[in-house]
Design a protein around this motif. Structure first.
Motif, PDB file in Angstrom:
ATOM      1  N   LEU A 288       0.831  -1.213   0.000  1.00 39.61           N
ATOM      2  CA  LEU A 288       0.000   0.000   0.000  1.00 39.61           C
ATOM      3  C   LEU A 288       0.861   1.258   0.000  1.00 39.61           C
ATOM      4  N   LEU A 289       1.897   1.242   0.805  1.00 36.74           N
ATOM      5  CA  LEU A 289       2.791   2.391   0.908  1.00 36.74           C
ATOM      6  C   LEU A 289       3.485   2.666  -0.423  1.00 36.74           C
ATOM      7  N   THR A 290       3.940   1.610  -1.080  1.00 39.30           N
ATOM      8  CA  THR A 290       4.595   1.760  -2.376  1.00 39.30           C
ATOM      9  C   THR A 290       3.608   2.250  -3.428  1.00 39.30           C
ATOM     10  N   SER A 291       2.384   1.743  -3.395  1.00 39.12           N
ATOM     11  CA  SER A 291       1.355   2.205  -4.331  1.00 39.12           C
ATOM     12  C   SER A 291       1.063   3.680  -4.132  1.00 39.12           C
ATOM     13  N   TYR A 292       1.014   4.112  -2.881  1.00 39.63           N
ATOM     14  CA  TYR A 292       0.763   5.538  -2.605  1.00 39.63           C
ATOM     15  C   TYR A 292       1.887   6.399  -3.177  1.00 39.63           C
ATOM     16  N   LEU A 293       3.136   6.015  -2.935  1.00 39.60           N
ATOM     17  CA  LEU A 293       4.265   6.796  -3.453  1.00 39.60           C
ATOM     18  C   LEU A 293       4.242   6.835  -4.984  1.00 39.60           C
ATOM     19  N   LYS A 294       3.850   5.725  -5.611  1.00 37.86           N
ATOM     20  CA  LYS A 294       3.735   5.709  -7.075  1.00 37.86           C
ATOM     21  C   LYS A 294       2.630   6.641  -7.546  1.00 37.86           C
ATOM     22  N   ASN A 295       1.494   6.615  -6.851  1.00 36.68           N
ATOM     23  CA  ASN A 295       0.356   7.430  -7.277  1.00 36.68           C
ATOM     24  C   ASN A 295       0.606   8.918  -7.109  1.00 36.68           C
ATOM     25  N   THR A 296       1.397   9.303  -6.128  1.00 29.94           N
ATOM     26  CA  THR A 296       1.683  10.732  -5.917  1.00 29.94           C
ATOM     27  C   THR A 296       2.642  11.274  -6.964  1.00 29.94           C
ATOM     28  N   LYS A 297       3.365  10.368  -7.640  1.00 31.14           N
ATOM     29  CA  LYS A 297       4.372  10.745  -8.649  1.00 31.14           C
ATOM     30  C   LYS A 297       5.482  11.613  -8.060  1.00 31.14           C
ATOM     31  N   ALA A 298       5.622  11.553  -6.719  1.00 30.36           N
ATOM     32  CA  ALA A 298       6.691  12.311  -6.069  1.00 30.36           C
ATOM     33  C   ALA A 298       8.047  11.652  -6.282  1.00 30.36           C
ATOM     34  N   VAL A 299       8.037  10.345  -6.565  1.00 34.63           N
ATOM     35  CA  VAL A 299       9.279   9.612  -6.820  1.00 34.63           C
ATOM     36  C   VAL A 299       9.072   8.726  -8.044  1.00 34.63           C
ATOM     37  N   ASP A 300      10.172   8.385  -8.705  1.00 37.93           N
ATOM     38  CA  ASP A 300      10.112   7.536  -9.894  1.00 37.93           C
ATOM     39  C   ASP A 300      10.126   6.069  -9.459  1.00 37.93           C
ATOM     40  N   LEU A 301       9.015   5.376  -9.684  1.00 35.78           N
ATOM     41  CA  LEU A 301       8.914   3.972  -9.319  1.00 35.78           C
ATOM     42  C   LEU A 301       8.587   3.131 -10.557  1.00 35.78           C
ATOM     43  N   ALA A 302       9.403   3.338 -11.602  1.00 41.19           N
ATOM     44  CA  ALA A 302       9.169   2.595 -12.848  1.00 41.19           C
ATOM     45  C   ALA A 302       9.276   1.089 -12.634  1.00 41.19           C
ATOM     46  N   TRP A 303      10.072   0.682 -11.648  1.00 39.21           N
ATOM     47  CA  TRP A 303      10.230  -0.747 -11.381  1.00 39.21           C
ATOM     48  C   TRP A 303       8.975  -1.378 -10.795  1.00 39.21           C
ATOM     49  N   TYR A 304       8.078  -0.559 -10.246  1.00 34.83           N
ATOM     50  CA  TYR A 304       6.855  -1.078  -9.618  1.00 34.83           C
ATOM     51  C   TYR A 304       5.743  -1.099 -10.669  1.00 34.83           C
ATOM     52  N   SER A 305       5.928  -1.939 -11.682  1.00 35.00           N
ATOM     53  CA  SER A 305       5.014  -1.947 -12.821  1.00 35.00           C
ATOM     54  C   SER A 305       3.960  -3.041 -12.742  1.00 35.00           C
TER      55      SER A 305
END
Length: 657
Positions: free
Chosen positions: A89-106
């Motif tokens: 959930l925490l990783t999904s939130y960080l991805k959704n905010t686009k505050a950090v690049d989480l291209a690996w979390y595809s």
């Protein structure tokens, strides 16, 4: 086939090259604000400091069973699913905010066996198909309330914690995904999972930090048997937080410490007097000249006379608001009056610095031991507990009442009475204190943030005599200081230590200093820093309406969801409100996450119909439901009424002169 034990970074854990399945036999996701806040704070606490390089932080283990018939690695999650789900959930939130690049979390590596609503809820969160809240794109049948609530809590808590600690989302994410490590433990393929669960549920606990701390303290008193006896006896009496401390002593010891007549007084002045009182009973002693092993030091001296009562009333009757390791830190803070972190991860290091490495550690240990007993006595008398009687439970503020039938405490309800119940006109004050303390408690479910408890103990510890009205007034002032000097402050709010120790709990904000525009902004949706803002207002509203039902029987409970009473996405084609009115404090109330998930898009009329048949969640909401129709005009009017009540609780500069 994967290795039996694998160390994984969180990025490797969640990168999608394997699947983690939550089987049907596992319970639903159940972490609340306390556990989620603690995980986030733990990660922040281990971020590298300026003068130190980053180092790995181990977040625990994930026990799995590999399903060998799968084409790609699939692990059935046996133990650790709450942590795994929260990290996802925490990783999904960080991805959704686009505050950090989480291209690996595809791709999502977390899956659920035969739980369509869990899959649907997590898919909506992972894919970010919503604007503000996942509930916007889910039907009622698709919602797993636990998972949705977990995401909403992360939305609320993570930005707050980053701001409080001066940490950017980029810094947090970089450390979380690179340096936070988890140990994946794979059980053998022939494991009997039923037997494994049985063992897990009955496994012994490792030696806890507070037991190690006791051993280190006992070592500092080596050579003085009476002092070691005293430390051991006090420690064991205080360690069970759900038992009144008198019940941790033998009857003879109680009479020496708490008075022969009522066991309800604590008039000893220091450690030496306490040692004499215990020695006088001749109930605890080491054998002369005996050398002590580490096991002896941890377990303490043997008892060669009668043992303390088991206390039938605990733990079956009372549940405490704090655990023993955190309580030790509160006592140390109260005793030293220093800004000591209330984080039991640092328990040993904190006591090393403030007690064990003092110039005369034996003196420091004795002083702390006496303060521990005194604080536990005060805690039991003047701080709320959860009480269970005949299948029902509720908050209680009670003291132990002695009965002289044979010199023992009478079993049953007669053993406990309201703390202030026998003073003239004090019964109402007892209820007010209980309500205020429970409002504090449910606002901060995480142990490390129970600063209200520290404020209460500090006042009680240094008061010559505890009087009901003075105690109530002090804690009301602390509540106002937390709300106005910290949470609603225009600039950086005051630190808790400054409020409690420098300002002695006296609120510094005056009515004249609060600008209407500033308050309106700080109280709008997304800007409210702490649930105490809602709960303190509910306390004030309860005081105004306590004579009427259902407010008369209202009780504070753990509620973590801020609800828009007029919905953000109304059903049935009703026009949405303008954002200023929609997100106004006048349209907000605090409710349980289950109700918010279920009713979030309902109209005010539909919500009113539901809540009238259910337990009252919020006094504020109860008053909102009386306004009909609920529209922009009603919202503005309700907002002004709430502001007037909050400001009325503050003194003016003229009144404080």
């Amino acid at each position: 086939m994967s290795e039996a034990i694998t160390q994984l970074s969180i990025q490797r854990l969640l990168s999608g090259n394997v699947e983690y399945v939550i089987p049907m036999y596992q319970r639903n996701y159940a972490w609340e604000e306390g556990e989620i806040t603690q995980l986030i704070q733990d990660v922040i606490d281990y971020l590298p400091k300026q003068d130190k390089p980053a180092r790995n932080y181990y977040i625990g283990s994930l026990v799995v069973y590999e399903r060998l018939d799968a084409k790609t690695p699939v692990f059935e999650t046996i133990d650790g699913q709450q942590r795994l789900t929260t990290l996802s959930l925490l990783t999904s939130y960080l991805k959704n905010t686009k505050a950090v690049d989480l291209a690996w979390y595809s791709s999502l590596s977390l899956h659920f066996d035969s739980r369509e609503h869990s899959r649907a809820t997590f898919a909506a969160i992972f894919e970010g198909r919503f604007k503000d809240d996942p509930g916007e794109v889910l039907t009622e049948k698709q919602i797993n309330t636990g998972i949705l609530n977990g995401y909403r809590l992360i939305q609320k808590v993570l930005p707050q914690k980053l701001k409080e600690n001066g940490v950017s989302a980029q810094q947090f994410a970089e450390f979380l995904f690179r340096y936070v490590q988890i140990m994946r433990v794979k059980v053998p393929p022939d494991t009997d999972l039923n037997h494994y669960f049985e063992i897990m549920n009955n496994r012994g606990e490792q030696l806890e930090k507070h037991e190690v701390l006791k051993a280190r303290m006992m070592e500092k008193l080596q050579g003085c048997q009476q002092s070691q006896n005293c430390l051991h006896t006090v420690w064991e009496a205080c360690a069970n937080m759900e038992r009144y401390v008198q019940m941790g002593f033998t009857p003879g010891q109680r009479s020496s410490i708490f008075g022969e007549k009522d066991w309800g007084r604590f008039e000893l002045a220091n450690f030496d007097e306490l040692t004499v009182a215990l020695h006088r009973t001749q109930e605890v002693a080491y054998k002369e000249g005996a050398s002590l092993s580490l096991k002896d030091i941890i377990e303490g001296p043997p008892l060669n006379a009668e043992k303390p009562d088991s206390g039938e009333e605990a733990p079956e009757r009372f549940n405490t608001v704090i655990n023993f390791p955190n309580f030790l830190l509160h006592v140390l803070r109260v005793d030293t009056q220093e800004d000591i972190p209330l984080d039991d991860k640092r328990l040993l290091d904190t006591f090393e610095a403030h007690v064990l490495k003092q110039s005369d550690p034996a003196v420091a240990v004795k002083r702390f031991t006496f303060s521990l007993l005194r604080c536990k006595y005060l805690f039991d008398q003047y701080v709320i507990k959860r009480e269970f009687i005949k299948g029902a439970d509720g908050w209680s503020l009670k003291r132990l009442k002695w009965n002289d039938s044979g010199g023992r405490i009478r079993a049953g309800r007669g053993s406990y009475v309201n703390t202030f119940g026998e003073e003239e006109g004090s019964e109402g004050v007892n209820r007010r204190i209980l309500m205020l303390l429970s409002a504090f408690h449910v606002s901060t479910p995480t142990m490390v943030y129970k600063h209200w408890l520290n404020a209460a103990l500090h006042y009680l510890f240094h008061a010559n005599q505890v009087e009901a009205q003075a105690y109530l007034q002090h804690m009301e002032s602390v509540a106002k200081a937390f709300v106005f000097d910290r949470f609603l402050a225009l600039e950086a709010g005051l630190e808790y230590s400054a409020i409690i120790y420098e300002n002695k709990g006296v609120c510094q904000t005056h009515r004249e200093s609060l600008a209407a525009e500033m308050l309106e902004s700080r109280l709008s949706f997304g800007n409210i820093e702490n649930n105490l803002v809602f709960n303190f207002l509910d306390y004030l509203l309860w005081l105004e309406h306590e004579a009427s039902e259902p407010v008369k029987s209202y009780e504070f409970t753990f509620r973590s969801s801020v609800e828009h009473y007029y919905p953000q996405k109304p059903l049935q084609g009703i026009a949405p409100l303008a954002p200023k009115d929609l997100n106004s404090f006048g349209n907000l109330c605090l409710i349980s996450h289950e109700k918010n998930s279920r009713l979030s898009n309902f109209t005010p009329g539909q919500k009113r119909e539901f809540y009238q048949k259910n337990t009252l969640d919020s006094v504020k909401q109860h008053l909102m439901m009386k306004a009909e129709p609920w529209d922009a005009f009603a919202i503005r009017e309700h907002y002004q009424q709430m502001m007037n009540l909050l400001l009325k609780s503050l003194a003016s500069k003229h009144e404080t002169k």
